[in-house]
Scaffold this motif. Sequence first.
Motif, PDB file in Angstrom:
ATOM      1  N   ARG A   1     -18.047  -4.410   7.362  1.00  0.00           N
ATOM      2  CA  ARG A   1     -17.025  -3.725   6.569  1.00  0.00           C
ATOM      3  C   ARG A   1     -16.713  -2.325   7.100  1.00  0.00           C
ATOM      4  N   ARG A   2     -16.348  -2.306   8.401  1.00  0.00           N
ATOM      5  CA  ARG A   2     -15.979  -1.037   9.036  1.00  0.00           C
ATOM      6  C   ARG A   2     -14.974  -1.303  10.142  1.00  0.00           C
TER       7      ARG A   2
ATOM      8  N   VAL B   1       0.440   9.480   7.684  1.00  0.00           N
ATOM      9  CA  VAL B   1      -0.173   8.349   8.392  1.00  0.00           C
ATOM     10  C   VAL B   1      -1.657   8.268   8.066  1.00  0.00           C
ATOM     11  N   GLU B   2      -2.326   9.408   8.053  1.00  0.00           N
ATOM     12  CA  GLU B   2      -3.761   9.429   7.720  1.00  0.00           C
ATOM     13  C   GLU B   2      -3.995   8.814   6.346  1.00  0.00           C
ATOM     14  N   PHE B   3      -3.226   9.242   5.363  1.00  0.00           N
ATOM     15  CA  PHE B   3      -3.373   8.706   4.009  1.00  0.00           C
ATOM     16  C   PHE B   3      -3.123   7.199   3.994  1.00  0.00           C
ATOM     17  N   TRP B   4      -2.040   6.778   4.615  1.00  0.00           N
ATOM     18  CA  TRP B   4      -1.655   5.362   4.620  1.00  0.00           C
ATOM     19  C   TRP B   4      -2.735   4.489   5.260  1.00  0.00           C
ATOM     20  N   MET B   5      -3.258   4.947   6.396  1.00  0.00           N
ATOM     21  CA  MET B   5      -4.267   4.157   7.108  1.00  0.00           C
ATOM     22  C   MET B   5      -5.582   4.083   6.331  1.00  0.00           C
TER      23      MET B   5
ATOM     24  N   VAL C   1      -6.803  -2.644   1.309  1.00  0.00           N
ATOM     25  CA  VAL C   1      -6.285  -3.927   1.785  1.00  0.00           C
ATOM     26  C   VAL C   1      -7.372  -4.685   2.542  1.00  0.00           C
ATOM     27  N   LEU C   2      -7.979  -4.027   3.522  1.00  0.00           N
ATOM     28  CA  LEU C   2      -9.043  -4.686   4.292  1.00  0.00           C
ATOM     29  C   LEU C   2     -10.377  -4.691   3.555  1.00  0.00           C
ATOM     30  N   LYS C   3     -10.499  -3.871   2.516  1.00  0.00           N
ATOM     31  CA  LYS C   3     -11.723  -3.792   1.688  1.00  0.00           C
ATOM     32  C   LYS C   3     -12.944  -3.371   2.506  1.00  0.00           C
ATOM     33  N   LEU C   4     -12.734  -2.403   3.400  1.00  0.00           N
ATOM     34  CA  LEU C   4     -13.820  -1.902   4.224  1.00  0.00           C
ATOM     35  C   LEU C   4     -14.606  -0.833   3.474  1.00  0.00           C
ATOM     36  N   GLU C   5     -15.780  -0.527   3.987  1.00  0.00           N
ATOM     37  CA  GLU C   5     -16.621   0.530   3.425  1.00  0.00           C
ATOM     38  C   GLU C   5     -16.596   1.785   4.276  1.00  0.00           C
TER      39      GLU C   5
END
Length: 195
Positions: A89-90, A111-115, A122-126
Amino acid sequence: MSTVEPQPPAPHTVTLHPVEEADRLRLFTWRNSADVAPFMYTDHQITAEEHNRWFDGLGQDPSRLYWVICLDGVPVGLANFADIDLKNRRCAWAYYLASPSVRGLGVGSFVEFWMIEYAFNVLKLEKLWCEVLLSNEAVWKLHQNYGFQQEALFRGHVIKEGEPRDVVGLGLLTSEWAARREAMRARLADKGYVA
């Protein structure tokens, strides 16, 4: 006689769209430009063959995602995720703005905020991480403003212009973003952006 107060400029609109065939030549030109190449790990001019091989592989590697950044509908840069690791999850991320004329307008902040939002919601990463040349202080400081913590200093990590250069490694956890998110959204709103 009445005076008319000057109105603030209309806010810009920043959007990101997945890379498509129409972006092929644009990305090749940007990547080799004097405004982008100095901030990349490699120094050599990318050949058309190298670029086409890379471009043709887009969409075939699930560990990578690419978007073209647009300002008021005009393409101005590239953002991407790399090394997407759903098990752990990274992932890593990076972006560049191809024209100095759009720097300082808040595009990088948007862009920083959006990413970050995409990675965590969306990707549900940690964890989201990145590497930035130490000499590119404006970018690693922007990351730190968004809550990224310096996790490493890679000394002599890449060769640029024949000399070893240091690289800063930064990371952001989803829990850290939760504590920072609304403050960063408010800063974007102050610049006229809706995130």
